[in-house]
Scaffold this active site. Structure first.
Site, PDB file in Angstrom:
ATOM      1  CG  ASP A   1      -2.037   0.983   1.144  1.00 55.85           C
ATOM      2  OD1 ASP A   1      -2.276   1.525   0.052  1.00 55.85           O
ATOM      3  OD2 ASP A   1      -2.692   1.227   2.177  1.00 55.85           O
TER       4      ASP A   1
ATOM      5  CG  ASN B   1      -7.349  -2.231  -6.239  1.00 53.71           C
ATOM      6  OD1 ASN B   1      -6.348  -2.920  -6.022  1.00 53.71           O
ATOM      7  ND2 ASN B   1      -7.824  -1.382  -5.327  1.00 53.71           N
TER       8      ASN B   1
END
Length: 246
Positions: A19, A67
């Site tokens: 991340d 996503n």
């Protein structure tokens, strides 16, 4: 087997939620895609470091099923980046005995990327060193549901449901001939502290390690620090240690 023995035996399974690519880029006045490109370089550093540090299986969370909600330009750039990564790194994996597999759905991926995945998996299938798993279009909840459907369809057999059987079905969902062992250490970069639908079944007893370092700045030293922290943990799996019992 203690944590140090795990590493010496190559039995340690580490999962990483990578991340912070976008924030890394924005903080430097760059487009988010520049952060993803730098993140790919961090993947190379971390994979090489993990092999040197005795990690047996490394699972990287590259692209979640959620996503797809990102802007189409960013998603397209990521798909092209995944394809370039496979083209560039497959030979390196072969040279280092690393077996590369991709977990997640493939029916929504671009055809060219699926062909690259299949080629990389074939080329590295004989690797006897570290097992590298990259999660693309991955959702743990979706995988569990699909494995449960397969279990229901197999209900006519006399075989009773077990953890081992269900793990094999999860592996089959992800085109894996052999399921990976449970995760021992889960690392998340970027400062967030959540699992984000990643390896929920496999992380039942995983030790969790969170770092504020953004993924493009991650590498072997940071992985080594996480492994050192892991080595200090007392993993009891619901039991009590002899020290506590005494």
């Amino acid at each position: 087997m203690d944590q140090s023995s795990f590493r010496q035996a190559g039995a340690l399974h580490v999962g990483i939620i990578m991340d912070g690519n976008g924030r890394w880029a924005i903080g430097r006045g760059l487009p988010r895609t520049a952060g993803h490109a730098e993140g790919a370089r961090a993947v190379r550093r971390t994979v090489e470091g993990a092999a040197r540090l005795g990690v047996g299986t490394l699972t990287l969370y590259a692209f979640s099923a959620d996503n797809w909600r990102r802007p189409s330009g960013e998603v397209g750039a990521l798909m092209r980046l995944f394809r370039r990564y496979l083209a560039a790194e497959t030979a390196r994996c072969v040279d280092n005995g690393i077996r590369l597999t991709i977990v997640g759905r493939r029916d929504r991926l671009p055809r060219a990327l699926v062909h690259a995945i299949e080629g990389a998996e074939r080329a590295t299938a004989g690797g006897t060193g570290m097992r590298l798993r990259i999660a693309i279009d991955y959702s743990s909840r979706d995988a569990i549901l699909r494995a449960a459907e397969r279990l229901r369809d197999d209900a006519a057999t006399d075989e009773s449901p077990t953890h081992e059987r269900f793990a094999k079905l999860l592996g089959a969902v992800h085109h894996q001939m052999q399921p990976a062992a449970d995760v021992d250490l889960l690392i998340r970069t970027g400062g967030e502290r959540r699992l984000s639908d990643f390896l929920l079944w496999e992380c039942a007893y995983a030790e969790l390690y969170f770092t504020a370092r953004l993924w493009p700045d991650f590498g072997e030293p940071e992985l080594a620090a996480a492994l050192d922290d892991f080595a200090s943990r007392d993993r009891r799996f619901g039991a009590i240690t002899s020290a506590v019992a005494g």
